[in-house]
Scaffold this active site. Structure first.
Site, PDB file in Angstrom:
ATOM      1  N   CYS A  19      -1.748   9.788  -8.960  1.00 43.30           N
ATOM      2  CA  CYS A  19      -3.391   9.286  -7.902  1.00 43.30           C
ATOM      3  C   CYS A  19      -3.998  10.447  -8.104  1.00 43.30           C
ATOM      4  O   CYS A  19      -4.082  11.941  -8.228  1.00 43.30           O
ATOM      5  CB  CYS A  19      -2.670   9.151  -6.244  1.00 43.30           C
ATOM      6  SG  CYS A  19      -4.482   8.457  -5.718  1.00 43.30           S
ATOM      7  N   LYS A  77       0.565  -1.331  -0.164  1.00 37.47           N
ATOM      8  CA  LYS A  77       0.163   0.073   0.352  1.00 37.47           C
ATOM      9  C   LYS A  77       0.646   1.134   0.408  1.00 37.47           C
ATOM     10  O   LYS A  77       1.908   1.678   1.023  1.00 37.47           O
ATOM     11  CB  LYS A  77      -1.041   0.248   1.443  1.00 37.47           C
ATOM     12  CG  LYS A  77      -1.348   0.914   1.003  1.00 37.47           C
ATOM     13  CD  LYS A  77      -2.974   1.982   0.694  1.00 37.47           C
ATOM     14  CE  LYS A  77      -3.792   2.890   0.549  1.00 37.47           C
ATOM     15  NZ  LYS A  77      -4.256   2.949  -0.183  1.00 37.47           N
ATOM     16  N   GLY A  78       1.026   1.382  -1.669  1.00 38.54           N
ATOM     17  CA  GLY A  78       1.453   3.469  -1.052  1.00 38.54           C
ATOM     18  C   GLY A  78       2.140   4.422   0.080  1.00 38.54           C
ATOM     19  O   GLY A  78       1.181   4.580   0.857  1.00 38.54           O
ATOM     20  N   THR A 110      -8.595  -4.844  -8.356  1.00 38.68           N
ATOM     21  CA  THR A 110      -9.808  -5.364  -7.817  1.00 38.68           C
ATOM     22  C   THR A 110     -10.068  -6.579  -7.771  1.00 38.68           C
ATOM     23  O   THR A 110     -11.094  -7.008  -7.067  1.00 38.68           O
ATOM     24  CB  THR A 110     -11.213  -4.707  -8.969  1.00 38.68           C
ATOM     25  OG1 THR A 110     -10.163  -3.199  -9.233  1.00 38.68           O
ATOM     26  CG2 THR A 110     -11.823  -4.515  -9.088  1.00 38.68           C
ATOM     27  N   ILE A 131      -9.961   6.966  -1.907  1.00 39.69           N
ATOM     28  CA  ILE A 131      -9.365   6.013  -0.576  1.00 39.69           C
ATOM     29  C   ILE A 131      -8.902   7.145  -0.152  1.00 39.69           C
ATOM     30  O   ILE A 131      -8.619   7.864   0.909  1.00 39.69           O
ATOM     31  CB  ILE A 131      -8.298   4.566  -0.863  1.00 39.69           C
ATOM     32  CG1 ILE A 131      -8.967   3.670  -1.206  1.00 39.69           C
ATOM     33  CG2 ILE A 131      -8.412   4.710   0.466  1.00 39.69           C
ATOM     34  CD1 ILE A 131     -10.769   3.300  -0.404  1.00 39.69           C
ATOM     35  N   THR A 136      -5.428   4.345 -11.834  1.00 40.73           N
ATOM     36  CA  THR A 136      -6.947   4.050 -12.670  1.00 40.73           C
ATOM     37  C   THR A 136      -7.025   5.468 -12.955  1.00 40.73           C
ATOM     38  O   THR A 136      -6.651   6.358 -13.148  1.00 40.73           O
ATOM     39  CB  THR A 136      -7.423   4.404 -11.035  1.00 40.73           C
ATOM     40  OG1 THR A 136      -7.267   5.150  -9.806  1.00 40.73           O
ATOM     41  CG2 THR A 136      -7.188   3.014 -10.388  1.00 40.73           C
TER      42      THR A 136
END
Lengths: 305, 254
Positions: free
Chosen positions: A130, A45-46, A266, A71, A193
């Site tokens: 992001c 996770k980043g 996903t 998120i 994304t």
């Protein structure tokens, strides 16, 4: 004997299946479903310098053949990561990649410096894309000059491989791919994304608190496949495909387009054991075609003449 | 232990036009389920992106049951499911309502699901009182069975008074608390009901535990989609909940 081993940049991975950042926590959460060294690599996770709370909920919603997430890069911050998560990660076998994010150049550089001293992290992936935070990220990923400068500066302080995760929310991805390569990136992760939104017609309200979110899932595969194809055609550079992969067939599409490895994200929410199906599927595919190595497929897509 | 398995549908029981009860056979007995816990359900046939969480309505050995209300895309597909079909399950997930004496159980609408499991799983129900409210009579389920288990300790409200007392459940509870104070209140229902209950319990100094029901994607703590704002920061309902003590929740942000 089919061989799924691949080389991506300077890393030798046992197979091309990589878990995408943001979809597998700090890796440990996936242990209930498969051994962490079953997959080629895990992108954590980043991480940012400071702990981040992330966006207000609602943060997720389903869309046709996909989902939106906003998120907001919630994470424990690099200090807490090193103190609490890293010791646990180091007890396990596997290949771990740290994904990093900052709002300023200095933050990326500082994170890269810290991570360069950690042996158990095999490479870093720069999140320059992001769409979920108000500052930073976006400029780094959409302006070739700024991107190149940042990658150059990170390159100076980090000797292991640098993966640059591209944003697809651009008019043309080629100048950005070039900027990342010129800046010293070893590998391109294509891609993050897509910016989107949804509205609940029962209430008339947006479905995400943050209005916009990142679209992922099968709906985006044709879009990201095109970027992988274009980048590979022009630069023949190592690419990790990331976008809507649900099964081994989807991964193979990306190999033909020019990817050397791929990430899944996903799909893990619906099927946390999918790595088994994908690895077996890839092995069978090679066997049936009498191909010994997965790399025999890379970039081998045929077009109409 | 979070098991990801395929279960077989062994019974689909319709309870009016908006509710059904699903009985599923699990592949093994290695499941330890407690009231308040949930499973993530999905099916390749549905062709949807993310699974959905459902409270365990009942579990014994190899059988698990869910109460489903027809609300949206996923539940509408569940309404077409047939005996013999297969469904994917991930669970049991989350924390649970621990067995306690002298408590009030509060169920709003389909929040009856984990409360029903509580009543079936735990044996010592002597002083347990259930307050169960719904919009209309069709939303009050399993009345005969609940009456048999709880006798005079069952209190029903409906908004139009079609069955039980007319009005809101929280009004009845507030009045009842003047006579008798429970050791704790366990509640499962809509957020609006929790907000009212929280005010009442703060005033009466009673510990309140609520089951939160945010949208979830993974159910096992990696996507960070289901966070609940609390005084301890953003906590995932799937791993730190779904049951939370009401006094740690950040009510302003909910």
């Amino acid at each position: 004997m089919t061989d799924l081993k691949i080389r991506i940049g300077n890393l030798e991975l046992k197979n091309p299946l990589i878990l995408a950042s943001g979809c597998c926590g700090y890796g440990l959460e996936m242990e209930e479903f498969f051994p962490l060294d079953y997959v080629g690599a895990i992108v954590l996770k980043g991480l940012s310098l400071e702990e981040r709370k992330g966006n207000f909920p609602p943060r997720i919603c389903e869309t046709p053949s996909g989902m939106l997430n906003s998120i907001g890069l919630q994470n424990v911050g690099i200090e807490k990561f090193i103190k609490e998560k890293l010791p646990e990660i180091e007890k396990r076998k596997g290949v771990f990649i740290a994904n990093i994010f900052g709002e300023k150049e200095e933050e990326y550089i500082k994170l890269a410096e810290i991570l360069s001293k950690i042996k158990s992290i095999s490479a870093i992936e720069l999140n320059l894309s992001c769409p979920n935070v108000k500052k930073g990220g976006i400029q780094f990923g959409t302006d070739p000059e700024i991107m190149k400068e940042l990658v150059k500066k990170v390159r100076k302080v980090y000797e292991k491989d640098i993966w640059v995760k591209l944003t697809p929310n651009v008019t043309s991805i080629l100048p950005l791919a070039k900027a990342a390569i010129d800046g010293g990136a070893d590998v391109l992760t294509c891609a993050n994304t897509y910016k989107g939104m949804a509205i609940d017609i029962k209430t008339g309200k947006v479905k995400l608190y943050n209005i916009f979110g990142g679209l992922s899932g099968p709906a985006i595969r044709p879009l990201t496949l095109r970027y992988v194809f274009e980048i590979y055609k022009k630069f023949k550079t190592p690419i990790i495909a990331s976008g809507g992969i649900e099964n081994f067939e989807d991964a193979i599409e990306y190999f033909f387009a020019g990817a050397s490895a791929f990430q899944i994200g996903t799909i893990l929410f619906k099927n946390p054991k999918v790595p088994y199906e994908i690895i077996e599927g890839l092995k069978n595919y090679l066997k049936e075609r009498n191909l010994r190595k997965i790399k025999d497929l890379i970039g081998e897509v045929k077009i109409y003449e | 232990m979070k098991n990801f398995v395929k279960g077989k549908i062994i019974e689909v029981k319709f309870l009016g036009k908006d509710y059904l009860k699903l009985k599923i056979e699990l592949p093994s007995k290695n499941f330890d389920c407690f009231p308040g816990q949930f499973f993530m359900l999905s099916s390749e046939e549905f062709d949807l992106t993310i699974p959905r969480p459902f409270s365990i309505f009942y579990h014994k050995e190899r059988t698990v049951e869910f109460l489903i209300k027809r609300i949206g895309k996923f539940t509408n597909k569940i309404f077409k499911i047939k005996k013999g079909d297969f469904i994917n399950l991930l669970g049991p997930l989350g924390n649970y309502f621990e067995e306690e004496k002298d408590i009030f159980l509060v169920a709003g609408g389909y929040g009856i699901a984990p409360i029903y499991f509580y009543l079936k799983k735990y044996n010592n129900l002597k002083n347990i009182k259930l307050f169960y409210g719904g919009k209309r009579k069709i939303d009050i389920l399993f009345f005969p069975e609940l009456k048999k288990i709880l006798k005079d300790n069952l209190f029903i409200t409906t908004e139009d008074g079609e069955i039980g007392e007319k009005g809101l459940l929280t009004g009845l509870i507030e009045r009842y608390l003047k006579k008798e104070k429970p050791s704790k209140i366990y509640a499962c229902g809509p957020l609006g009901m929790y907000k009212s209950l929280n005010e009442i319990c703060k005033r009466e100094k009673i510990k309140l535990l609520v089951s939160m029901d945010p949208i979830m994607a993974c159910g096992y703590g990696v996507c960070l989609g289901c966070v609940i704002p609390t005084k301890k920061g953003n906590l995932c309902a799937c791993t730190e909940g779904p049951i939370f003590e009401s006094d740690i929740l950040d009510w302003e942000k909910l």
